[in-house]
Design a protein around this motif. Structure first.
Motif, mmCIF file in Angstrom:
data_model
loop_
_atom_site.group_PDB
_atom_site.id
_atom_site.type_symbol
_atom_site.label_atom_id
_atom_site.label_comp_id
_atom_site.label_asym_id
_atom_site.label_seq_id
_atom_site.Cartn_x
_atom_site.Cartn_y
_atom_site.Cartn_z
ATOM 1 N N LYS A 4 0.682 -1.369 0.000
ATOM 2 C CA LYS A 4 0.088 0.039 0.006
ATOM 3 C C LYS A 4 0.916 1.210 -0.024
ATOM 4 C CE LYS A 4 -4.323 1.149 2.151
ATOM 5 N NZ LYS A 4 -5.271 0.879 3.102
ATOM 6 N N LEU A 5 1.836 1.048 0.735
ATOM 7 C CA LEU A 5 2.851 2.254 0.866
ATOM 8 C C LEU A 5 3.471 2.357 -0.489
ATOM 9 C CD1 LEU A 5 4.213 4.629 2.436
ATOM 10 C CD2 LEU A 5 5.758 3.029 3.202
ATOM 11 N N MET A 6 3.843 1.317 -1.134
ATOM 12 C CA MET A 6 4.815 1.474 -2.334
ATOM 13 C C MET A 6 3.687 2.012 -3.398
ATOM 14 S SD MET A 6 7.702 0.874 -3.202
ATOM 15 C CE MET A 6 8.494 0.330 -4.532
ATOM 16 N N ALA A 12 2.206 9.413 -6.004
ATOM 17 C CA ALA A 12 2.748 10.502 -5.829
ATOM 18 C C ALA A 12 3.662 11.086 -6.906
ATOM 19 C CB ALA A 12 3.214 10.629 -4.428
ATOM 20 N N ASP A 13 4.530 9.984 -7.314
ATOM 21 C CA ASP A 13 5.293 10.236 -8.432
ATOM 22 C C ASP A 13 4.781 10.738 -9.637
ATOM 23 O OD1 ASP A 13 7.558 9.897 -6.737
ATOM 24 O OD2 ASP A 13 7.963 7.885 -7.380
ATOM 25 N N LYS A 14 3.833 9.765 -9.976
ATOM 26 C CA LYS A 14 2.889 10.373 -11.268
ATOM 27 C C LYS A 14 2.082 11.511 -11.028
ATOM 28 C CE LYS A 14 1.615 5.172 -12.444
ATOM 29 N NZ LYS A 14 0.829 4.235 -12.173
ATOM 30 N N ALA A 15 1.712 11.680 -9.983
ATOM 31 C CA ALA A 15 1.033 13.063 -9.823
ATOM 32 C C ALA A 15 2.092 14.295 -9.903
ATOM 33 C CB ALA A 15 0.481 13.231 -8.515
ATOM 34 N N GLU A 16 3.051 14.088 -9.466
ATOM 35 C CA GLU A 16 4.038 15.079 -9.656
ATOM 36 C C GLU A 16 4.660 15.389 -11.126
ATOM 37 O OE1 GLU A 16 7.235 13.855 -6.863
ATOM 38 O OE2 GLU A 16 6.443 14.900 -5.062
#
Length: 110
Positions: A4-6, A12-16
């Motif tokens: 889940k953390l992964m 978050a990386d995709k959103a950034e």
């Protein structure tokens, strides 16, 4: 590591990444907007058919504040005052059809 953390880290990386892309797109759109505004200003000033000295006097007056432009409420007219003289110019309420077509073409390119 926790799945889940992964997943949250990946999301978050995709959103950034999407944010960076959208910021670049916004920068491009703002640059295009400025170019269009500049072209419209040039077209308007050249359309005034002023002599070189009159044009320089008007532009100097705008820059130093002795000539002001303001929108008249509800009329679609812009008023320019220069030492007590009032000049009125028709300001279009909507973009000409050619500009609307250009915007549609721009949206298709995206």
């Amino acid at each position: 590591m926790n799945k889940k953390l992964m997943r949250y880290l990946d999301e978050a990386d995709k959103a950034e990444s999407r944010i960076a892309e959208m910021q670049e797109h916004l920068k491009t759109v703002r640059e295009a907007q400025k170019r269009e505004e500049d072209a419209e200003i040039l077209k308007t000033v050249r359309g005034m058919k002023l002599t070189g000295r009159d044009l320089l006097a008007m532009l100097s007056g705008i820059q130093d504040g002795s000539v002001t432009l303001q929108q008249l409420e509800g009329t679609g007219l812009a008023e320019s005052s220069d030492a007590g003289e009032n000049h009125q110019k028709q300001v279009p309420e909507e973009a000409p059809e050619s500009e609307v077509q250009d915007e549609e073409h721009f949206e298709e390119m995206e």
